[in-house]
Design an enzyme around this catalytic site. Sequence first.
Site, PDB file in Angstrom:
ATOM      1  CB  CYS A 137      19.796  16.358  11.923  1.00 51.05           C
ATOM      2  SG  CYS A 137      20.801  16.105  10.457  1.00 51.05           S
ATOM      3  CB  CYS A 140      19.783  18.510   8.736  1.00 52.47           C
ATOM      4  SG  CYS A 140      19.754  16.742   8.895  1.00 52.47           S
ATOM      5  CG  ASP A 141      18.639  21.560  11.048  1.00 52.22           C
ATOM      6  OD1 ASP A 141      18.292  21.717   9.859  1.00 52.22           O
ATOM      7  OD2 ASP A 141      17.993  20.866  11.853  1.00 52.22           O
TER       8      ASP A 141
END
Length: 316
Positions: A137, A140-141
Amino acid sequence: MGTIYDLIILGAGPAGLAAGLYGGRYRLDTLLIEKSQDGGQIAITSDIENYPGQMVEEEESGATLIRRMTKQVEKFGVHRVSAAIEKTELEGPVKRLIDSKGNVYEGKTVIIATGAHPRPIGCKNEKDFLGKGISFCATCDANFYEDMEVYVVGGGDSAIEEAIYLTKFARKVTVIHRRDQLRAAQSIQEKAFRNEKLHFMWDSVVDEVSGDGILDRMVVRNVKTGRLTEVLADPDDGMFGLFGFIGYLPNTGLLEDSGLAMENGYIRTNEDMHTNIEGVYAAGDVRVKSLRQVVTAAADGAIAACQAEHYVADMQ
Ligand code: NAP
């Protein structure tokens, strides 16, 4: 005796939420079951440019789109439960779904909208570095890799779009692709080849990852020559990121003994979302189909709920 819902929807991604919206508006007594957060894959997708009316220029993202879909479902009185369904009994006039705590949910119809999950990279030690260098992701990261080096596995639309997104954070992004040609759409490729931060390792796969707690080494194999390349983290960074975008696998593990007809793990339906079991429908990425997109998932959900409404009406 507990409630027997008119409609139970399993999964709150775009397909399940669209089914909820339609089920609620049809005045079906509807229960929507989701085990984690709403949105499935698109909750973690940064830019969605191909859902009609969704404008990236206006700061809209997968998460904002899902928030609006959830709010709309709630407006039409759909019941919600957070539960992980582990067992299903789908034959007969009352369908039963049983969760990990033994709770039983009963419905006259069921729409399965459990979606799909990212395919693992498939290298040695992969599990040991999930969340410790390996991610699926970018939204997200990505910020974790500010000014660091990042590698992306895959050559399709997702891999290349997410690699481009990652260049906004990382100082260098290298795409590792198993062939010497990308699968991504031409327009996306052109954008990628213009990006100076993007590099490519062609005909290559990741064989092995390692590190002392966090990812700082991997072995990449050239599939044509067999040559192995050791990739090490820059000592100043201490680690690098490895993102996998090599397609998806259907979330149908819990349905293995359900009697549903499947193809490569995906549920078979007709064009009205009927499965081989009466009163049971499938919608979105979990079913056999040619185009897995938000817009087609939402359309599936609407069609499935409409069919469920006809089925319930005919029962009375
Ligand atoms: P995809 O199109 O199936 O691409 C998967 C990529 O991963 C391919 O390049 C494939 O290589 C590679 N791959 C598969 N298995 C592998 C393995 N075991 N090891 C190494 N590489 C492997 O998947 P996707 O990019 O996730 O896209 C899924 C669908 O969503 C597609 O229909 C796509 O068009 C759509 N999508 C659209 C957009 C958009 O329109 N903006 C954005 C994202 C996704 P090969 O090329 O060699 O097969």
